[in-house]
Design an enzyme around this catalytic site. Sequence first.
Site, short mmCIF file in Angstrom:
data_model
loop_
_atom_site.label_atom_id
_atom_site.label_comp_id
_atom_site.label_asym_id
_atom_site.label_seq_id
_atom_site.Cartn_x
_atom_site.Cartn_y
_atom_site.Cartn_z
N GLN A 141 0.84 -1.20 0.00
CA GLN A 141 0.00 0.00 0.00
C GLN A 141 0.87 1.24 0.00
OE1 GLN A 141 -3.23 0.38 -0.37
NE2 GLN A 141 -3.10 2.60 -0.20
N GLN A 144 2.75 3.01 3.10
CA GLN A 144 2.71 2.05 4.21
C GLN A 144 3.80 0.98 4.08
OE1 GLN A 144 -1.25 0.38 4.84
NE2 GLN A 144 -1.68 2.01 6.31
N TYR A 147 4.13 -0.55 7.57
CA TYR A 147 2.97 -1.34 7.96
C TYR A 147 2.86 -2.61 7.12
CZ TYR A 147 -1.94 -2.40 9.04
OH TYR A 147 -3.10 -3.02 9.42
#
Length: 240
Positions: A141, A144, A147
């Site tokens: 993403q 990100q 993440y």
Amino acid sequence: MSRVALVTGGSRGIGEAISKALKDAGYTVAATYAGNDEAAAKFTDETGIKTYKWNVADYDESKAGIEKVEAEVGPIDIVVANAGITRDAPFHKMTPEQWHQVIDTNLTGVFNTVHPVWPGMRERKFGRVIVISSINGQKGQFAQVNYAATKAGDLGIVKSLAQEGARAGITANAICPGYIGTDMVMAVPEKVRESIIAQIPAGRLGEPEEIARCVVFLASDDSGFINGSTISANGAQFFV
């Protein structure tokens, strides 16, 4: 005596739905939280589920917290590693601090949560490890990198633990939610939310309870032959 389930980040959002669903299914549930004392107290008042405060990014805190849970409610049979944070930024603007904060919580936090209970699960010949990953760990993403790296790493953790724990009656599986209608998602501007929903073939956000039902199944005796697997709950937005 009912089996004991520990849910990290279990007093809000998806974790709250998981904690409630496990309790409704007959488990004794302990939920952790990181900092919001008021929300945790309200959650306990409403549900009767005990909450425990510690930082999953800290191994010693996690070990001490888990020892307290087991002293008060019994040996932990099910671990739901749900606690997670975001510190989003495009990669060229991402700071080492943003990287390490997310890695320490979302990835190392899984180690810190599972490692202290693993010996007991092996000794009792039963355990359920359920890690809440993310669609963004599967597909990546924008903004990100940190993440997505942690959520992809979580999938590697469960695949490896599954092989180590299988003969001891321990399963390890992951759930990858897509976009779920939590308070955080519902707080984004409506136009942004509409653009997210437009990418989901189901035409809607998921509900926290839909993720919770996946957890309840994976925690059950009925799921004993499912090990090292990933459930993608994303409304057909992404296939692996």
